[in-house]
Scaffold this motif. Structure first.
Motif, PDB file in Angstrom:
ATOM      1  N   LEU A 145       9.347  13.454  -5.606  1.00  0.00           N
ATOM      2  CA  LEU A 145      10.165  12.244  -5.516  1.00  0.00           C
ATOM      3  C   LEU A 145       9.789  11.473  -4.255  1.00  0.00           C
ATOM      4  CD1 LEU A 145      13.624  13.673  -6.634  1.00  0.00           C
ATOM      5  CD2 LEU A 145      11.989  12.357  -8.000  1.00  0.00           C
ATOM      6  N   ALA A 146       8.717  10.717  -4.332  1.00  0.00           N
ATOM      7  CA  ALA A 146       8.208  10.001  -3.161  1.00  0.00           C
ATOM      8  C   ALA A 146       9.017   8.763  -2.816  1.00  0.00           C
ATOM      9  CB  ALA A 146       6.753   9.609  -3.391  1.00  0.00           C
ATOM     10  N   ARG A 147      10.005   8.446  -3.641  1.00  0.00           N
ATOM     11  CA  ARG A 147      10.894   7.330  -3.332  1.00  0.00           C
ATOM     12  C   ARG A 147      12.278   7.811  -2.923  1.00  0.00           C
ATOM     13  NH1 ARG A 147       8.896   2.452  -4.568  1.00  0.00           N
ATOM     14  NH2 ARG A 147       6.950   2.403  -5.738  1.00  0.00           N
ATOM     15  N   LEU A 160       0.827  -1.211   0.000  1.00  0.00           N
ATOM     16  CA  LEU A 160       0.000   0.000   0.000  1.00  0.00           C
ATOM     17  C   LEU A 160       0.860   1.259   0.000  1.00  0.00           C
ATOM     18  CD1 LEU A 160      -2.790  -1.050   2.543  1.00  0.00           C
ATOM     19  CD2 LEU A 160      -2.957  -0.911   0.043  1.00  0.00           C
ATOM     20  N   LEU A 161       1.963   1.233   0.739  1.00  0.00           N
ATOM     21  CA  LEU A 161       2.858   2.394   0.788  1.00  0.00           C
ATOM     22  C   LEU A 161       3.549   2.607  -0.565  1.00  0.00           C
ATOM     23  CD1 LEU A 161       4.356   1.844   4.347  1.00  0.00           C
ATOM     24  CD2 LEU A 161       2.950   3.779   3.627  1.00  0.00           C
ATOM     25  N   ASN A 162       3.818   1.523  -1.257  1.00  0.00           N
ATOM     26  CA  ASN A 162       4.377   1.661  -2.610  1.00  0.00           C
ATOM     27  C   ASN A 162       3.367   2.278  -3.566  1.00  0.00           C
ATOM     28  OD1 ASN A 162       7.199   0.430  -3.399  1.00  0.00           O
ATOM     29  ND2 ASN A 162       6.432  -0.816  -1.703  1.00  0.00           N
ATOM     30  N   VAL A 163       2.103   1.905  -3.405  1.00  0.00           N
ATOM     31  CA  VAL A 163       1.043   2.511  -4.219  1.00  0.00           C
ATOM     32  C   VAL A 163       0.954   3.999  -3.921  1.00  0.00           C
ATOM     33  CG1 VAL A 163      -1.450   2.595  -4.626  1.00  0.00           C
ATOM     34  CG2 VAL A 163      -0.291   0.383  -4.435  1.00  0.00           C
ATOM     35  N   LEU A 164       1.031   4.356  -2.625  1.00  0.00           N
ATOM     36  CA  LEU A 164       0.995   5.764  -2.226  1.00  0.00           C
ATOM     37  C   LEU A 164       2.169   6.522  -2.834  1.00  0.00           C
ATOM     38  CD1 LEU A 164      -0.061   8.143  -0.532  1.00  0.00           C
ATOM     39  CD2 LEU A 164       1.282   7.257   1.401  1.00  0.00           C
ATOM     40  N   ALA A 165       3.358   5.909  -2.780  1.00  0.00           N
ATOM     41  CA  ALA A 165       4.548   6.565  -3.337  1.00  0.00           C
ATOM     42  C   ALA A 165       4.385   6.806  -4.832  1.00  0.00           C
ATOM     43  CB  ALA A 165       5.780   5.704  -3.067  1.00  0.00           C
ATOM     44  N   ASP A 166       3.858   5.827  -5.543  1.00  0.00           N
ATOM     45  CA  ASP A 166       3.641   5.985  -6.985  1.00  0.00           C
ATOM     46  C   ASP A 166       2.618   7.082  -7.263  1.00  0.00           C
ATOM     47  OD1 ASP A 166       5.456   4.020  -7.588  1.00  0.00           O
ATOM     48  OD2 ASP A 166       3.960   2.421  -7.695  1.00  0.00           O
ATOM     49  N   ASP A 167       1.573   7.143  -6.434  1.00  0.00           N
ATOM     50  CA  ASP A 167       0.539   8.157  -6.630  1.00  0.00           C
ATOM     51  C   ASP A 167       1.088   9.560  -6.381  1.00  0.00           C
ATOM     52  OD1 ASP A 167      -2.300   8.902  -7.062  1.00  0.00           O
ATOM     53  OD2 ASP A 167      -2.178   9.558  -4.980  1.00  0.00           O
TER      54      ASP A 167
END
Length: 308
Positions: free
Chosen positions: A132-134, A117-124
């Motif tokens: 740069l959410a990553r 879910l956090l990866n989905v949030l980062a992509d969004d």
């Protein structure tokens, strides 16, 4: 003279860095110790609780506020994640008398779900808001006091405040007495009319919240992304175990020993053998824990000072 000054500056910077990391690591470890004291469950989902704190700071920043205010949102969101994990997953398993191993695997599964879910949030965040959410790093937004980064001050104050508030909660309130009773003897606490499930639910909220606070501080110290909790989960457990799982206040002891051993020791080694040694920094916490537990199997809180 210039060489001496340079060495002194490097030493001061290393000391500040070690202090900062030790404070943040201690905040992470407190939650692990608290949950082990109440439920005897090694919580691997603690990694994602911390990562949630990172993105809480990001969300607050997007709202136009300073990322430090993400500590408050991180506490709420991390606490809610703890509530969901306990109420929806662990409590039903506990009522069925599942083994500690099954409960531990349940926390790991929950962590994997949160990681996704956090990866989905980062992509969004990257797609919608073009940030740069990553690669989240807020050092440029930090303040300084006499050359000392604000995160060093804030993290230490957050740790001290947390320890004081936990002491007051556990020793000066009725709720704390009930929670301590559950820690010491769950069956007896239930016999006395204490709602054990409610107390355990409360402890999971507090532990998740503290992890969220620690996570909100991380982007001021190091580059963060969805992976950051998993990257440091081993050090969190090292600090908790080394400090002593029998006492919540042992976590800061373990956190500072692990933190200073990692940052200061690796800095000294790098000055002798070269910067390549920093790649092996993750080994330091594990080695420090192994050596210390050979000498003090029950953790640092088990050490008794003799008075002559």
């Amino acid at each position: 003279m210039g060489w001496v000054s340079k060495v002194e500056i490097i030493s001061l910077g290393t000391l500040i860095s070690a202090l900062t990391w030790s404070s943040i690591l201690s905040l992470m470890a407190i939650g692990i110790t608290l949950l082990y004291r109440t439920t005897k469950v090694p919580n691997f989902a603690h990694a994602s609780f911390v990562t949630t704190g990172v993105y809480s700071a990001t969300i607050v920043s997007l709202m136009g506020f300073h990322p430090y205010l993400g500590m408050f949102l991180g506490f709420i969101l991390g606490g809610l994640e703890g509530l969901v994990l306990f109420y929806a997953i662990l409590e039903p398993l506990r009522r069925r008398r599942s083994s500690i191993f099954i409960l531990m695997i349940a926390t790991l599964s929950y962590d994997i779900l949160l990681y996704g879910l956090l990866n989905v949030l980062a992509d969004d965040l990257q797609t919608t808001y073009k940030i740069l959410a990553r690669m989240i790093y807020y050092s440029r937004l930090d303040f300084s006091i006499g050359g000392v980064p604000g995160v060093a001050v804030i993290s230490l104050l957050a740790l001290i405040t947390t320890v004081i508030l936990l002491y007051i909660l556990l020793n000066r309130t009725t709720l704390g007495v009930a929670l301590r009773a559950c820690m010491e003897n769950t069956a007896l606490a239930q016999t006395l009319g204490i709602n054990v499930s409610l107390m355990l639910l409360f402890s999971w909220f507090i532990a998740g919240g503290i992890a969220g606070v620690a996570g909100a501080l991380l982007p001021f110290y190091t580059m963060c992304g969805p992976y950051i909790g998993m990257l440091y989960i081993a050090e969190m457990f090292c600090a908790s175990i080394l400090g002593g799982l029998d006492q919540i206040y042992g976590a800061p002891l373990g956190g500072f020993l692990i933190g200073f051993a990692k940052v200061a020791l690796i800095s000294v080694l790098a000055s002798f053998v070269g910067p390549w040694i920093t790649e092996y920094a993750p080994i330091i916490p594990l080695a420090a824990m192994a050596v210390a537990l050979v000498l003090v199997p029950k953790g640092l809180v088990a050490i008794k000072i003799r008075r002559g």
